[in-house]
Motif scaffolding. Structure first.
Motif, PDB file in Angstrom:
ATOM      1  N   THR A 196      54.680  67.935  48.787  1.00 30.63           N
ATOM      2  CA  THR A 196      54.729  69.294  49.393  1.00 30.63           C
ATOM      3  C   THR A 196      55.185  70.174  48.714  1.00 30.63           C
ATOM      4  N   ALA A 197      56.272  70.066  47.966  1.00 30.85           N
ATOM      5  CA  ALA A 197      57.200  70.978  47.350  1.00 30.85           C
ATOM      6  C   ALA A 197      56.292  71.670  46.263  1.00 30.85           C
ATOM      7  N   GLU A 198      55.306  70.463  45.684  1.00 32.67           N
ATOM      8  CA  GLU A 198      54.696  71.281  44.355  1.00 32.67           C
ATOM      9  C   GLU A 198      53.620  72.004  44.780  1.00 32.67           C
ATOM     10  N   ARG A 199      52.937  71.658  45.942  1.00 27.63           N
ATOM     11  CA  ARG A 199      51.847  72.440  46.727  1.00 27.63           C
ATOM     12  C   ARG A 199      52.261  73.774  47.136  1.00 27.63           C
ATOM     13  N   PHE A 200      53.600  73.648  47.786  1.00 22.63           N
ATOM     14  CA  PHE A 200      54.182  74.868  48.252  1.00 22.63           C
ATOM     15  C   PHE A 200      54.443  76.000  47.053  1.00 22.63           C
ATOM     16  N   LEU A 201      54.901  75.586  46.050  1.00 23.27           N
ATOM     17  CA  LEU A 201      55.437  76.205  44.798  1.00 23.27           C
ATOM     18  C   LEU A 201      54.090  76.942  44.273  1.00 23.27           C
ATOM     19  N   ARG A 202      52.972  75.978  44.005  1.00 24.90           N
ATOM     20  CA  ARG A 202      51.696  76.572  43.543  1.00 24.90           C
ATOM     21  C   ARG A 202      51.155  77.654  44.479  1.00 24.90           C
ATOM     22  N   ALA A 203      51.162  77.569  45.727  1.00 28.13           N
ATOM     23  CA  ALA A 203      50.591  78.403  46.841  1.00 28.13           C
ATOM     24  C   ALA A 203      51.383  79.639  46.878  1.00 28.13           C
ATOM     25  N   THR A 204      53.032  79.523  46.869  1.00 25.62           N
ATOM     26  CA  THR A 204      53.582  80.568  46.648  1.00 25.62           C
ATOM     27  C   THR A 204      53.522  81.483  45.738  1.00 25.62           C
ATOM     28  N   THR A 205      53.426  80.813  44.551  1.00 25.87           N
ATOM     29  CA  THR A 205      53.181  81.462  43.351  1.00 25.87           C
ATOM     30  C   THR A 205      51.885  82.406  43.258  1.00 25.87           C
ATOM     31  N   GLU A 206      50.766  81.686  43.674  1.00 30.25           N
ATOM     32  CA  GLU A 206      49.398  82.353  43.822  1.00 30.25           C
ATOM     33  C   GLU A 206      49.522  83.376  44.852  1.00 30.25           C
ATOM     34  N   TYR A 207      50.235  83.283  46.073  1.00 32.17           N
ATOM     35  CA  TYR A 207      50.188  84.405  46.932  1.00 32.17           C
ATOM     36  C   TYR A 207      50.854  85.802  46.448  1.00 32.17           C
ATOM     37  N   TRP A 208      52.166  85.550  45.578  1.00 30.47           N
ATOM     38  CA  TRP A 208      52.796  86.690  45.033  1.00 30.47           C
ATOM     39  C   TRP A 208      52.044  87.376  43.997  1.00 30.47           C
ATOM     40  N   ARG A 209      51.143  86.450  43.228  1.00 35.72           N
ATOM     41  CA  ARG A 209      50.561  87.087  41.954  1.00 35.72           C
ATOM     42  C   ARG A 209      49.213  88.001  42.575  1.00 35.72           C
ATOM     43  N   LEU A 210      48.520  87.237  43.806  1.00 30.25           N
ATOM     44  CA  LEU A 210      47.537  88.063  44.531  1.00 30.25           C
ATOM     45  C   LEU A 210      47.978  89.192  44.892  1.00 30.25           C
ATOM     46  N   TRP A 211      49.009  89.225  45.704  1.00 30.23           N
ATOM     47  CA  TRP A 211      49.808  90.423  46.281  1.00 30.23           C
ATOM     48  C   TRP A 211      49.813  91.486  45.454  1.00 30.23           C
ATOM     49  N   ILE A 212      50.349  91.170  44.302  1.00 33.45           N
ATOM     50  CA  ILE A 212      50.607  92.248  43.049  1.00 33.45           C
ATOM     51  C   ILE A 212      49.090  92.608  42.555  1.00 33.45           C
ATOM     52  N   LYS A 213      48.186  91.850  42.395  1.00 31.13           N
ATOM     53  CA  LYS A 213      46.864  92.252  41.887  1.00 31.13           C
ATOM     54  C   LYS A 213      46.120  93.037  43.020  1.00 31.13           C
ATOM     55  N   HIS A 214      46.462  93.007  44.119  1.00 37.51           N
ATOM     56  CA  HIS A 214      45.972  94.012  45.312  1.00 37.51           C
ATOM     57  C   HIS A 214      46.908  95.128  45.351  1.00 37.51           C
ATOM     58  N   SER A 215      47.677  95.326  44.707  1.00 35.88           N
ATOM     59  CA  SER A 215      48.716  96.674  44.546  1.00 35.88           C
ATOM     60  C   SER A 215      48.179  97.733  43.799  1.00 35.88           C
ATOM     61  N   ALA A 216      48.156  98.946  44.102  1.00 35.05           N
ATOM     62  CA  ALA A 216      47.808 100.005  43.147  1.00 35.05           C
ATOM     63  C   ALA A 216      49.006 100.439  42.578  1.00 35.05           C
ATOM     64  N   ILE A 217      49.307 100.107  41.376  1.00 35.88           N
ATOM     65  CA  ILE A 217      50.308 100.404  40.483  1.00 35.88           C
ATOM     66  C   ILE A 217      50.071 101.386  39.135  1.00 35.88           C
ATOM     67  N   ALA A 218      50.589 102.516  39.318  1.00 35.19           N
ATOM     68  CA  ALA A 218      50.390 103.320  38.318  1.00 35.19           C
ATOM     69  C   ALA A 218      50.817 103.141  37.147  1.00 35.19           C
ATOM     70  N   GLY A 219      50.221 103.420  35.959  1.00 37.32           N
ATOM     71  CA  GLY A 219      50.249 102.966  34.740  1.00 37.32           C
ATOM     72  C   GLY A 219      51.359 103.550  34.013  1.00 37.32           C
ATOM     73  N   TYR A 220      52.604 103.590  34.603  1.00 37.77           N
ATOM     74  CA  TYR A 220      54.064 104.128  34.084  1.00 37.77           C
ATOM     75  C   TYR A 220      54.995 103.240  34.315  1.00 37.77           C
ATOM     76  N   PHE A 221      55.630 102.668  33.502  1.00 35.19           N
ATOM     77  CA  PHE A 221      56.626 101.520  33.558  1.00 35.19           C
ATOM     78  C   PHE A 221      56.367 100.685  34.605  1.00 35.19           C
ATOM     79  N   GLN A 222      55.062 100.205  34.532  1.00 35.95           N
ATOM     80  CA  GLN A 222      54.534  99.117  35.545  1.00 35.95           C
ATOM     81  C   GLN A 222      55.486  97.864  35.766  1.00 35.95           C
ATOM     82  N   LYS A 223      56.170  97.544  34.792  1.00 32.41           N
ATOM     83  CA  LYS A 223      56.948  96.223  34.840  1.00 32.41           C
ATOM     84  C   LYS A 223      58.045  96.691  35.899  1.00 32.41           C
TER      85      LYS A 223
END
Length: 600
Positions: A196-223
């Motif tokens: 359960t802990a491993e599944r939650f970690l994978r799913a949480t990591t994937e959630y945040w990375r997808l949320w950022i992929k769906h964000s409009a981030i201008a090309g200035y100091f993106q990090k």
């Protein structure tokens, strides 16, 4: 230079959360701050404010050690790597969040994964939660593979594959395989621990990375913008849509200042800046949730015409300020405050803030304004609030406790709010409301002009006042002053001459307030300054100043509320959501001026 570096103070924690709760993970592995069950609840771990009474949840080795802490890229998952004599191990801390069963899964659950990286490190787990702001310790009751902590409102359970006796006795043991600590509030885990802990970690990591992929981030100091967006996201209490200023209370504006405030609430006066930043990154779900929170507040009081400057995350009005005398405070800084007396203040910029925040619902075609059947009521209500308060003195944006003035900033946002109301009324075809809004706009402008000092060519903080205030930078960003005009350039030059520091920071003001003269700069004002520079076309200056501000973050790119000019030290509540909002808006302003692409 060495002396300044030695004296520099930065916060040694990172923030994790899932839009239901927030927690601070210290570089020393301790959960230094965690309020359950809500952002504004008592802490169950609060060593940030008292190392003795605040409890502890640490995973430490025998002897001396070094620590390296970082976020998993594009997530709100923190890794802390500890190197000691017997080896190196990593702790991965996260609050589960992912989409499941057509809704977001965001339990009151903190998961800690421990794994050896090198050698066979020996560690000790210490878990001592408290309640009632450290007045009581919770009692540990061991089970077969868990420990229940009781004695407070709800039972907490620590489920683990570490021998329970080792945790109870705080005994050192060797890490030969991954270990897990799952702390839950209320409902215990009724599932296998490791998978359960491993599944939650994978799913949480994937959630945040997808949320950022769906964000409009201008090309200035993106990090930096990405980290700021992730910080802002978890400051939203998703259940109601409220966005709080910070997860902490009583972190001082500077050492021994007594300017220690509880920021775990939602300030309506910052609505425009927050929603603008969310709009810039294209996150409309968060915007609509916040719109809903504001709407609920607006119509919950019947005919009450006055908004409070701040509300609780559920819209609660009475935020009575209480001093927690039994707590030592951050680094001995008393008082520790719970609640915020500013809820009693009069701040008249709020109504304009709400109006211009609502404007996208009527001018952005991604929102369907015809779905909103209460438009006339909305606009009439808010214009009525402006009409009743437009000539009043108020506490201003900085919430002076015993000083009232006709503040330039308050009237600026009434002016801008009336402009927005006129556009909204035009969209729905109500000419009567258009005329009313324009009439009020002209009254607000007259008050703003009463703040102008023609000799110094600058707008002061209030009518008949000589003092300058960084909040009047907004005259340029809100287009009250044409950014291309000489008047705007003169105003900016006068502000930077008096309020800008040699290191590129910006004071809110320099005159004495209820607690004397301020000694630290206010970070969001520096970001406003960057925006103003970009607006008037001083792009080289804007880029230089923005880049300079990036050095005031901590090791995880997290920014505080205040910065000490002399040492670069971080002070104030941390991380400050509005500092990150300022960063996002300034970066966006520069990127647009430079015609940098916005990555979708």
């Amino acid at each position: 230079m060495l002396l300044l570096l030695m004296e520099k103070h930065t916060y040694q924690t990172g923030l994790i959360g899932n839009c239901a709760f927030l927690a601070h993970v210290h570089k020393n592995t301790n959960i230094a701050w965690l309020c359950w069950p809500r952002f504004d609840s008592t802490f169950v771990f609060g060593s940030l404010l008292d190392t003795e009474k605040g409890g502890e949840f640490s995973i430490l080795p025998e002897g001396e050690y070094t620590s390296h802490q970082y976020y998993l890229e594009n997530t709100n998952v923190i890794c802390t790597e500890i190197t000691c004599e017997s080896g190196t191990y990593r702790i991965t801390d996260f609050a589960p969040r992912f989409y499941q069963y057509e809704r977001y899964f965001k339990p009151l659950m903190l998961i800690r994964k421990i794994e050896a990286i090198e050698g066979l490190p020996r560690i000790r787990v210490k878990c001592e939660p408290v309640c009632d702001y450290g007045r009581r310790k919770q009692k540990a009751r061991p089970g077969s593979n868990h420990i229940d902590y009781a004695g407070c409102d709800e039972t907490m359970r620590l489920t683990t594959n570490i021998p329970v006796s080792y945790v109870i006795d705080e005994q050192y043991f060797q890490i030969s395989e991954p270990k897990y600590l799952l702390l839950s509030y209320g409902d215990p885990l009724e599932a296998p621990l490791v998978s359960t802990a491993e599944r939650f970690l994978r799913a949480t990591t994937e959630y945040w990375r997808l949320w950022i992929k769906h964000s409009a981030i201008a090309g200035y100091f993106q990090k930096y913008v990405i980290r700021s967006a992730l910080v802002l996201k978890i400051h939203q209490f998703e259940d109601t849509g409220a966005i709080i200023a910070a997860s902490t209370t009583s972190l001082p504006e500077y050492d021994k200042s007594e300017r220690n405030w509880d920021y775990r609430y939602c300030w309506l006066r910052d609505t425009y800046y927050v929603l603008t930043s969310l709009n810039h990154i294209g996150h409309f779900e968060e915007m609509e949730r916040y719109f809903g929170y504001v709407a609920d507040i607006s119509f919950s009081d019947g005919e009450d015409f006055r908004y409070q400057p701040l509300y609780g995350i559920t819209g609660k009005k009475d935020l009575v300020e209480v001093i927690m005398d039994h707590l030592d405070g951050y680094l001995g800084n008393k008082p520790v405050r719970v609640g915020n007396q500013a809820y009693e203040h009069i701040q008249n910029d709020i109504y304009g803030q709400v109006l211009i925040s609502l404007l996208p619902l009527y001018t952005d075609h991604r929102f369907v304004f015809t779905e909103r059947k209460d438009s006339v009521r909305w606009i009439e209500s808010l214009l009525g609030k402006i009409e009743r308060t437009i000539d009043e003195k108020d506490a201003g944006i900085w919430e002076f406790r015993n000083m009232a003035n006709v503040h330039c900033y308050s009237n600026l946002f009434q002016w801008a709010g009336c402009n927005a109301a006129a556009k909204m009324a035009l969209t729905i075809g109500n000419q009567e409301l258009v005329d009313r809004a324009n009439s009020l706009r002209d009254r607000a402008a007259a008050h703003i002009e009463s703040c102008y000092d023609p000799e110094r060519k600058v707008y002061t903080n209030a009518a008949n006042s000589p003092h300058l205030d960084a909040s009047t930078l907004q005259l340029i960003m809100m287009n009250y002053l044409d950014p291309a005009s000489q008047k705007a350039k003169d105003h900016l030059a006068a502000l930077e001459k008096e309020l800008k520091t040699p290191n590129g920071l910006f004071y809110r003001y320099l005159h004495a307030d209820d607690f004397g003269k301020p000694k630290t700069t206010f970070l969001i004002c520096a970001f406003w300054y960057v925006e103003a520079l970009a607006c008037v076309g001083r792009m080289d200056d804007a880029m230089r100043e923005f880049e300079n501000l990036m050095k005031y973050c901590n090791h995880l790119l997290l920014f505080s509320e205040d910065v000490d000019e002399a040492t670069g030290s971080q002070w104030g509540n941390f991380p400050q959501a509005y500092s990150h909002v300022g960063l996002m808006n300034a970066a966006y302003r520069i990127a647009i001026k430079l015609d940098r692409p916005v990555f979708l």
